[in-house]
Design an enzyme around this catalytic site. Structure first.
Site, PDB file in Angstrom:
ATOM      1  N   GLU A  26      -1.426 -29.251  18.912  1.00 32.12           N
ATOM      2  CA  GLU A  26      -1.556 -30.760  17.911  1.00 32.12           C
ATOM      3  C   GLU A  26      -2.019 -31.752  18.640  1.00 32.12           C
ATOM      4  O   GLU A  26      -2.791 -32.522  18.154  1.00 32.12           O
ATOM      5  CB  GLU A  26       0.031 -31.078  16.592  1.00 32.12           C
ATOM      6  CG  GLU A  26      -0.203 -30.156  15.284  1.00 32.12           C
ATOM      7  CD  GLU A  26       1.157 -29.731  14.865  1.00 32.12           C
ATOM      8  OE1 GLU A  26       2.475 -31.126  15.362  1.00 32.12           O
ATOM      9  OE2 GLU A  26       1.254 -28.959  14.679  1.00 32.12           O
ATOM     10  N   ASN A  57      11.273 -27.652  16.740  1.00 34.09           N
ATOM     11  CA  ASN A  57       9.722 -29.056  17.202  1.00 34.09           C
ATOM     12  C   ASN A  57       9.893 -30.017  15.852  1.00 34.09           C
ATOM     13  O   ASN A  57       9.151 -28.933  15.097  1.00 34.09           O
ATOM     14  CB  ASN A  57       8.717 -28.393  17.607  1.00 34.09           C
ATOM     15  CG  ASN A  57       7.476 -29.283  17.886  1.00 34.09           C
ATOM     16  OD1 ASN A  57       7.926 -30.422  18.003  1.00 34.09           O
ATOM     17  ND2 ASN A  57       6.316 -29.150  17.809  1.00 34.09           N
ATOM     18  N   GLU A  96       1.579 -19.687  20.033  1.00 30.43           N
ATOM     19  CA  GLU A  96       1.355 -20.687  19.274  1.00 30.43           C
ATOM     20  C   GLU A  96       0.350 -20.285  19.006  1.00 30.43           C
ATOM     21  O   GLU A  96      -0.405 -20.914  19.021  1.00 30.43           O
ATOM     22  CB  GLU A  96       2.270 -21.654  19.005  1.00 30.43           C
ATOM     23  CG  GLU A  96       3.209 -22.363  19.686  1.00 30.43           C
ATOM     24  CD  GLU A  96       4.197 -23.336  18.828  1.00 30.43           C
ATOM     25  OE1 GLU A  96       5.128 -23.623  18.297  1.00 30.43           O
ATOM     26  OE2 GLU A  96       3.508 -24.402  19.280  1.00 30.43           O
ATOM     27  N   LYS A 135       8.276 -32.485  15.562  1.00 28.08           N
ATOM     28  CA  LYS A 135       7.313 -33.560  15.433  1.00 28.08           C
ATOM     29  C   LYS A 135       7.176 -34.569  14.898  1.00 28.08           C
ATOM     30  O   LYS A 135       8.339 -35.339  15.181  1.00 28.08           O
ATOM     31  CB  LYS A 135       6.459 -32.394  14.031  1.00 28.08           C
ATOM     32  CG  LYS A 135       6.469 -30.385  14.249  1.00 28.08           C
ATOM     33  CD  LYS A 135       5.160 -30.285  14.271  1.00 28.08           C
ATOM     34  CE  LYS A 135       4.652 -28.599  14.130  1.00 28.08           C
ATOM     35  NZ  LYS A 135       3.917 -28.047  14.034  1.00 28.08           N
ATOM     36  N   HIS A 164       1.089 -29.047  23.290  1.00 30.40           N
ATOM     37  CA  HIS A 164       0.873 -28.586  22.023  1.00 30.40           C
ATOM     38  C   HIS A 164      -0.027 -28.295  21.475  1.00 30.40           C
ATOM     39  O   HIS A 164      -1.060 -29.006  21.257  1.00 30.40           O
ATOM     40  CB  HIS A 164       2.601 -28.754  21.142  1.00 30.40           C
ATOM     41  CG  HIS A 164       2.346 -28.610  19.285  1.00 30.40           C
ATOM     42  ND1 HIS A 164       1.294 -28.572  19.037  1.00 30.40           N
ATOM     43  CD2 HIS A 164       3.552 -27.830  19.610  1.00 30.40           C
ATOM     44  CE1 HIS A 164       1.929 -27.409  17.506  1.00 30.40           C
ATOM     45  NE2 HIS A 164       3.683 -28.077  18.397  1.00 30.40           N
ATOM     46  N   GLY A 223       2.058 -23.896  10.149  1.00 28.56           N
ATOM     47  CA  GLY A 223       2.767 -24.322   9.499  1.00 28.56           C
ATOM     48  C   GLY A 223       1.908 -23.750   8.165  1.00 28.56           C
ATOM     49  O   GLY A 223       2.038 -24.863   7.418  1.00 28.56           O
ATOM     50  N   SER A 240       5.682 -20.377  11.906  1.00 32.70           N
ATOM     51  CA  SER A 240       5.693 -20.076  10.717  1.00 32.70           C
ATOM     52  C   SER A 240       7.620 -19.340  11.316  1.00 32.70           C
ATOM     53  O   SER A 240       7.311 -18.029  10.710  1.00 32.70           O
ATOM     54  CB  SER A 240       4.907 -19.655   9.786  1.00 32.70           C
ATOM     55  OG  SER A 240       3.593 -20.137   9.704  1.00 32.70           O
TER      56      SER A 240
HETATM   57  P1  PGA Z   1       6.036 -24.337  12.004  1.00 32.61           P
HETATM   58  O1  PGA Z   1       5.756 -25.035  13.574  1.00 32.61           O
HETATM   59  O2  PGA Z   1       7.210 -23.308  12.447  1.00 32.61           O
HETATM   60  O3  PGA Z   1       6.338 -25.951  11.196  1.00 32.61           O
HETATM   61  O4  PGA Z   1       4.771 -23.164  12.284  1.00 32.61           O
HETATM   62  C1  PGA Z   1       5.291 -23.906  14.825  1.00 32.61           C
HETATM   63  C2  PGA Z   1       5.193 -25.262  16.294  1.00 32.61           C
HETATM   64  O5  PGA Z   1       4.377 -25.846  15.940  1.00 32.61           O
HETATM   65  O6  PGA Z   1       5.857 -25.754  17.265  1.00 32.61           O
END
Ligand code: PGA
Length: 247
Positions: free
Chosen positions: A94, A9, A162, A11, A92, A168, A207
């Site tokens: 976010e 992903n 998630e 983003k 997601h 992140g 992560s």
């Molecule tokens: P990350 O993000 O691997 O940077 O923690 C995962 C995601 O939001 O899909």
């Protein structure tokens, strides 16, 4: 046996030129026999679709719940299909946290996307506070039931668990805790969709890095990963795809 599914992903990262560089580089790599997907910004979809080897699927990170019309800034399923994009991430964290998409909106998007023939990766996950209050199983179950309300065609769905506190931040959920939640999600799916629960793929995200991917992916109920930061570099993403080399 569910085939492992390694999803990136990006983003809001990478211009079309940068996406092209990525595509050319990853096309040269030897990749294990897993299913692979990259969810990219809308502006990168076309260049990826045209340049990535066919064994890597290209997905959108969001889609409108409406067919067409006066929805400034939105992208429709018809537009995605016209670019031969057949997968989309919905819900997601976010989108939920920053753009305030609630379970009803997410459910409408899931229904619309599936109705238009797209495959959906539905994201769920709890905040740190919810976990500390020990309400995480209840919270995620609710997100699944609401997100999939009136959805019959469960074969079109992949679930990504998630935990928000792990995205992140470098704080990965322990493989044991991730497995426990994924098992709970499968039980929730079983209550409603019976044997389809054995087929649906449930991913972990938050992560995921080259050095923890093998341990996470060795868990029975974790069928793949959704990778943010570590999917931006070809070498890191390839190490996650080829995680078996680290088992
Ligand atoms: P990350 O993000 O691997 O940077 O923690 C995962 C995601 O939001 O899909």
């Amino acid at each position: 046996m569910r085939k492992k599914y390694i999803c990136g992903n990006w983003k809001m990262n990478k211009t079309p030129d940068e996406a092209l560089v990525f595509a050319r580089e990853i096309n040269e790599k030897n990749l294990d026999d897993v299913d692979i997907l990259i969810a990219a910004p809308f502006v990168d979809l076309d260049i990826l679709k045209k340049n990535l080897n066919k064994n890597i699927k290209v997905a959108a990170q969001n889609v409108s719940e409406y067919s067409d019309g006066a929805y400034t800034g939105e992208i429709s399923t018809t537009m995605l299909k016209s670019m031969e994009i057949s997968d989309v991430i919905i819900g997601h964290s976010e989108r939920r946290e920053i753009y305030l998409e609630d379970d009803t909106t997410i459910n409408n998007k899931v229904i619309h996307a599936i109705g238009e023939g797209l495959d959906v990766i539905l994201c769920v996950g709890e905040s740190l506070k919810t976990r500390e209050n020990e309400e995480h199983f209840f919270h995620v179950k609710n997100q699944i039931l609401e997100g999939l309300s009136n959805v019959e065609d469960i074969d079109k769905v992949t679930i990504a668990y998630e935990p928000i506190w792990a995205i992140g931040t470098g704080n990965t959920c322990s493989p044991e805790d991730a497995e426990k939640m994924c098992e709970n999600i499968r039980n929730t799916i079983r209550e409603r969709y019976k044997d389809a629960a054995d087929k649906i793929r449930i991913l972990y995200g938050g992560s995921v890095k080259p050095d923890n991917a093998a341990e996470i992916l060795s868990k029975d109920d974790i069928d793949g990963v959704l990778v943010g930061g570590a999917s931006l570099k070809v070498d890191d993403f390839v190490k996650i795809i080829n995680y078996k080399e680290n088992l």
